[in-house]
Enzyme design. Structure first.
Site, PDB file in Angstrom:
ATOM      1  N   ASN A  10      10.749  57.524 -41.684  1.00  0.00           N
ATOM      2  CA  ASN A  10      11.320  58.826 -41.334  1.00  0.00           C
ATOM      3  C   ASN A  10      12.725  58.994 -41.894  1.00  0.00           C
ATOM      4  OD1 ASN A  10       9.106  59.616 -39.782  1.00  0.00           O
ATOM      5  ND2 ASN A  10      10.021  58.912 -37.856  1.00  0.00           N
ATOM      6  N   GLY A 207      15.577  47.055 -21.151  1.00  0.00           N
ATOM      7  CA  GLY A 207      16.884  47.652 -21.388  1.00  0.00           C
ATOM      8  C   GLY A 207      18.007  46.725 -20.963  1.00  0.00           C
ATOM      9  N   ASP A 239      13.147  48.517 -31.726  1.00  0.00           N
ATOM     10  CA  ASP A 239      12.516  48.159 -33.000  1.00  0.00           C
ATOM     11  C   ASP A 239      13.153  46.899 -33.581  1.00  0.00           C
ATOM     12  OD1 ASP A 239      11.154  50.558 -32.640  1.00  0.00           O
ATOM     13  OD2 ASP A 239      12.547  51.678 -33.906  1.00  0.00           O
TER      14      ASP A 239
END
Length: 290
Positions: A10, A207, A239
């Site tokens: 992207n 997280g 990622d």
């Protein structure tokens, strides 16, 4: 060994905002940039920067030559990135002053891969190689089936979450990586705890609370604390974690050590603004005072 990554590519259009807007609210951005992104591209760059040989399987439009060139510069094998008629995928990313983000994706060329494209790429794979995929491309199930038949280790990052996509590949998986929200969504979809899944290794990222590793063969469940840092942008951190996790395993590390490496990489990543272009390399990790 080699990691074959069926993954998105992207253009990330990033806007810095004081806070994430509510419904119907308009906010002025205090900064804007374009960079390389997509969960697939991020993971390929992380793998390459962690010292892996990574072959990216994906697609861009004619407007995406810059993205392929950048992946090549970062050490990714780009021979099996196709150019198709659809525009290159892109993402609109808002990042607030606390480092949290909101993302809107346009998949574009990422959904235009053919079976022939994937078969050509996997023709060079051997038993023991790794096959990695996410949910931002088409053809996950057929590709994982082909890779499994070749004796490859199948690794799946179940994001963006789609219950039907997960169900389609679940019997083929060796490693499943997902975050806490995705884990809860999957448990709701299947009607039982993820510990009962037919997947040997499950890693749930939590997280700021770190991550959890579940080995369903032995029943071992271990929690790993997060490395304390002050985040400025969480884009691409998951990622980066997944790429470094698989890189560590590919180098023969035990799972605990690979998770430690991945946690350090992700901790550095959240202190940087951007996605693929700012993923740390092994030297960064070695030199970081965490």
């Amino acid at each position: 060994m080699t990691v074959f990554n069926l993954g998105s590519i992207n253009a990330d259009l990033v806007y810095q905002v004081p806070r994430l807007p509510g419904p119907g609210e308009t906010l002025a951005s205090t900064g804007a940039s374009r960079g390389l992104g997509g969960k697939g591209a991020n993971m390929s760059v992380a793998l390459a920067r962690a010292g892996c040989h990574v072959v990216h399987i994906g697609a861009v439009g004619v407007d995406g030559a810059w993205a392929v060139e950048r992946l090549l510069e970062y050490g990714v094998d780009t021979r099996f990135i196709s150019t198709v008629d659809a525009p290159t995928g892109h993402a609109y990313i808002m990042v607030d002053d606390d480092g949290e983000n909101a993302i809107v994706l346009f998949p574009g060329a990422n959904l235009e891969l053919s079976g022939d494209d994937i078969n050509r790429a996997l023709a060079g794979a051997i038993s023991g190689d790794n096959f990695l995929m996410q949910n931002e491309t088409n053809a996950q199930a057929e590709s994982a089936t082909r890779a499994s038949a070749l004796g490859m280790r199948i690794v799946y990052a179940a994001a963006p979450f789609d219950a039907s996509a997960v169900m389609a590949v679940l019997p083929l998986l060796d490693i499943l990586v997902l975050n806490a929200v995705e884990a809860a969504q999957l448990e709701e979809a299947i009607g039982h705890n993820i510990e009962a899944l037919p997947v040997r290794d499950i890693v749930v990222t939590l997280g700021a609370d770190g991550c959890r590793w579940i080995n369903t063969d032995t029943g071992v469940m271990l929690d790993f604390p997060a490395i304390p840092v002050t985040p400025v942008d969480t884009t691409g951190a998951g990622d980066t974690f997944t790429g470094y996790l698989l890189a560590g395993l590919d180098r023969g590390m035990p799972m605990q050590q690979a998770i430690g490496l991945a946690s350090r990489a992700a901790a550095i990543m959240v202190t940087r603004r951007g996605a693929a272009d700012v993923i740390p390399d092994l030297k960064d990790i070695h030199n970081a005072r965490l």
